[in-house]
Design a protein around this motif. Structure first.
Motif: not given
Length: 274
Positions: A121-123, A106, A115-119
């Motif tokens: 977290a979603v994955y 990550s 990548w963004q931390p939000k993406g």
């Protein structure tokens, strides 16, 4: 028109590393070995602790535990009373290993892949939820992975390939743990495995043929994936329904009125055996 093509939404393709390196293979292999060894050790420790005296030597010195040393597990369980400690260790080490691998990759995706931390977290949340559901209900991970990847804007071919890779990792770990704990019927495994191998090859070729030769639109391939997910969902519900009925049937009967409850019990007791 060119203007319409420029404004049309494009699939989300992150600038992550797609090539598989030897380091990735080594990390994946090590992680699988740790998970498999932990599951096998936890199962055989529990089995050894609950074994009767006549079967203690067989249960505590299983052939899959040769790397542990002959008599070592029996000594730790019955002489040192370490059964609970071994079970906790066998659970904690694989979890910690997987968490460290997840955090490492990550971080690489955020720092070098754009990548963004939000993406992340979603994955990651989707993968965690899928693993829990797979363990509780026995459903295949592809039932969730493929639709999720499509909803996230991935190309159908990428969604199918990524889903198959994710399922390969989890299924190989589970299959090897079952195999090393004597819970696999090899004749059925070889039969179903051969059929599934041929079917998977045909499905992969069909996706590429529709995409390359027929110039199929994304919606057609997405429809095929959705149809497969629908079939898998129906089969999972058919498998799950008897378990839910057996577990919650008595609770549902107790919630109705006493008169209707008596009628239901009388009906169930007079039913001919299926």
């Amino acid at each position: 028109p060119p203007a319409a093509a420029e404004t049309a939404p494009q699939p989300v393709v992150h600038a992550s590393k797609h090539a598989l390196a030897w380091w990735d293979v080594a990390v994946l292999t090590f992680m699988l070995m740790v998970v498999i060894a932990g599951g096998m050790l936890r199962f055989h420790t529990s089995r050894c602790a609950r074994s009767p005296m006549k079967l203690r030597d067989e249960y505590c010195n299983h052939r899959a535990m040769f790397w542990f040393g002959d008599g070592t597990l029996e000594h730790l369980v019955f002489t040192r009373r370490y059964a609970e400690h071994i079970a906790a260790f066998a659970m904690a080490v694989p979890l910690l290993t997987c968490a460290l691998v997840g955090v490492s990759y990550s971080t690489t995706l955020v720092t070098h892949g754009g990548w963004q931390p939000k993406g992340i977290a979603v994955y990651g949340g989707m993968a965690l939820s899928t693993g829990v559901l797979s363990g509780l209900l026995g459903i295949g991970g592809g039932l969730i992975f493929s639709p999720f990847f499509l909803l996230m804007g991935q190309l159908p071919s990428v969604a199918v390939a990524s889903s198959s890779t994710c399922v390969l990792i989890t299924s190989s770990s589970t299959a090897l743990q079952f195999l090393l704990t004597d819970r696999v019927i090899m004749s059925l495994t070889l039969l179903f495995g051969a059929i599934n191998l041929v079917a998977s090859y045909i499905g992969t070729k069909l996706v590429h043929w529709l995409q390359d030769k027929m110039k199929a639109r994304k919606s057609i391939i997405s429809g095929i994936v959705a149809f497969g997910v629908l079939i898998s969902t129906v089969l999972a519900l058919v498998k799950l329904w008897p378990k839910l009925e057996a577990r919650f049937g008595q609770i549902m009967i107790m919630q109705v009125s006493p008169t209707k409850r008596g009628d239901i019990v009388q009906y169930l007791t007079t039913m001919p055996p299926s």
